[in-house]
Design a protein around this motif. Sequence first.
Motif, short mmCIF file in Angstrom:
data_model
loop_
_atom_site.label_atom_id
_atom_site.label_comp_id
_atom_site.label_asym_id
_atom_site.label_seq_id
_atom_site.Cartn_x
_atom_site.Cartn_y
_atom_site.Cartn_z
N GLY A 17 0.80 -1.04 0.08
CA GLY A 17 0.08 -0.09 -0.02
C GLY A 17 0.79 1.37 0.15
N ALA A 18 1.98 1.33 0.78
CA ALA A 18 2.64 2.36 0.76
C ALA A 18 3.42 2.57 -0.45
CB ALA A 18 3.95 2.21 1.64
N ILE A 19 3.79 1.38 -1.32
CA ILE A 19 4.35 1.59 -2.67
C ILE A 19 3.42 2.18 -3.68
CG2 ILE A 19 5.31 0.37 -4.67
CD1 ILE A 19 6.69 -1.36 -2.43
N VAL A 20 2.25 1.71 -3.52
CA VAL A 20 1.01 2.38 -4.35
C VAL A 20 1.05 3.61 -4.01
CG1 VAL A 20 -1.38 1.99 -4.82
CG2 VAL A 20 -0.06 0.26 -4.51
N ILE A 21 1.03 4.26 -3.02
CA ILE A 21 0.68 5.64 -2.69
C ILE A 21 1.98 6.41 -3.11
CG2 ILE A 21 0.65 7.35 -0.94
CD1 ILE A 21 -1.04 5.44 0.86
N ALA A 22 3.13 5.82 -2.77
CA ALA A 22 4.15 6.57 -3.64
C ALA A 22 4.30 6.86 -4.86
CB ALA A 22 5.48 6.05 -3.03
N ALA A 23 3.70 5.79 -5.58
CA ALA A 23 3.64 5.94 -7.11
C ALA A 23 2.48 6.74 -7.56
CB ALA A 23 3.52 4.79 -7.65
N ALA A 28 -3.58 12.65 -8.38
CA ALA A 28 -4.37 11.63 -7.48
C ALA A 28 -3.92 11.63 -6.28
CB ALA A 28 -4.33 10.49 -8.45
N ALA A 29 -3.20 12.54 -5.73
CA ALA A 29 -2.70 12.78 -4.32
C ALA A 29 -3.83 12.54 -3.22
CB ALA A 29 -1.69 13.80 -4.24
N ALA A 30 -4.88 13.40 -3.42
CA ALA A 30 -5.91 13.14 -2.79
C ALA A 30 -6.55 11.73 -2.40
CB ALA A 30 -7.18 13.97 -2.85
N ASP A 110 -2.87 19.15 4.53
CA ASP A 110 -3.59 20.01 3.73
C ASP A 110 -3.72 19.57 2.11
OD1 ASP A 110 -3.77 21.85 5.69
OD2 ASP A 110 -1.81 23.21 5.00
N ASP A 111 -4.94 19.51 1.69
CA ASP A 111 -5.02 18.98 0.53
C ASP A 111 -4.45 19.46 -0.66
OD1 ASP A 111 -8.66 18.65 1.00
OD2 ASP A 111 -7.15 17.38 1.47
N GLN A 117 0.90 14.88 1.27
CA GLN A 117 -0.08 13.87 1.68
C GLN A 117 0.26 12.43 1.55
OE1 GLN A 117 -4.13 13.81 0.58
NE2 GLN A 117 -4.61 15.70 1.05
N LYS A 118 0.95 12.08 0.37
CA LYS A 118 1.58 10.84 -0.10
C LYS A 118 2.42 10.31 0.98
CE LYS A 118 2.87 10.64 -4.39
NZ LYS A 118 3.57 10.73 -5.72
#
Length: 515
Positions: A17-23, A28-30, A110-111, A117-118
Amino acid sequence: MSNYPWLTTIGLVPLVGAIVIAALPKAAAASARIIALVFSLVTLGLGIAAATQFKTGGTDGQFQLTETHTWIKQFGVSYALGVDGISLALILMSLVLVPVSILAAWKDVDDESAGRQKSYYALLLVLATFMVGVFAATDVFLFYVFFEAMLIPVYFLIGQFGGPRRQYAAVKFLIFSLLGGLIMLAAVIGLYQAGPGGEHGFLVSNLVGADIPLSTQKWLFVGFFIAFAVKAPMVPVHTWLPDAASESKPAVAVLLVGVLDKVGTYGMIRFCLELFPGASKWATPVVITLAVISIIYGALVAIGQTDMMRLIAYTSVSHFGFIVMGIFAMTSTSQIGANLYMINHGFTTGALFLFAGFLVARGGSRKIADYGGWQRVTPVLAGVFLIAGLSGLALPGLNAFVSEFLVMVGTFPKYWLAATIGALAVILAAIYILLMYKNVMTGPKPEGERFSAIPDLDGREKVVAGVLLAFLIGLGVYPKPALDMLKPAVTQTMQHVGVTDPAPTEGAAVDGSAK
């Protein structure tokens, strides 16, 4: 599915999940927080599924759901995972607190800051992986790797996303933890030299019962204990905690104090007691004394705090004193109480930090003096905050009472003076919790137009509160499932240490069972 690598899978899912978020692309960071929540819930589901494979009645060996693979053959290091009732309970507690913390942290970043966020949510998931690993490791060197690796995400979570003094708090946390870890590394190396050695020389199962001279045990015990005392935290190596916890985001403080600090007390049970039984008995008078000092000192300092986050942090110094006292009293009842205390403290402290965080987000200040009368502004928040506070002072009917009572009852037959002095903290806890609630929540409604626009808990926050209150009340009213899970592991620990319960006095029976 008895051969399925449950523990490896549970640890890998949040890392993926962390790798997916980092990518994620910036646009799409929100979605980072949604992805983090989904992966944390999947991990929790896997943890529950693994728990269904665990046989509470015991097994031929100490650990279940085991995995063992040679990692560094030349140094006897293995990739070895497994759980007993103690480690499984701590993993499940951690897996519950991670999605709860992520949901509570929905508006922490913050958005507009896509990169932040990521980073924030990815670091939370990486931390979840390391938490599973540190409690599941059955190889001493692998445990040390996870023990040190946890510092990395915590350092960045405090240093990048914390309060005004975040850099100071992060560096102080890192220095204390690294110094403790370096001492432990020397002890780990010494343990391998003193143990049987070989291809799997660091396996706990190969080291328990090893013929290590008492003089060597003492040195190794001290090396491990110092590292665990820093992590726990115990007086006098506790000073990093109030700064780190108060400068962290509330969700980070929950995982820091509610989960990571348990690595210290868990390590005392898994390594100090089981690997060095003779040295543990030798050190018990000093450790019990330090535990009592922590109990009273933490409670007294908490009373004088003006910052509610620092107040909650200092209460944990007192509570960890109870846990350590129960561990080293070395009776079945005190040991069961101490292990249950670790679980209950995670939920109670988690609730206090998150509910205080909800209040700070609305009031804009951590200072207790800046509040008053808020039960008329946010009545639902005031209600759940009160229940969490009453759990913190161990009110009968709530979870902390069961564990604190077991620790006191189990300690008294062997160390009546320590138990008697520790009991004073019950009164002190009532003072610091009720004074905080009185000063923050009671009194006339605050004047000013802005107070009429302050919302009470929204739906997301009510879900967070509902989950935590379910554990505060459920484990207080019906702790039997947790006790049944912990008791066989405690019996194993007592056998490894070579201690038995003191003979009960006439008309009394204390055996640690729940009836």
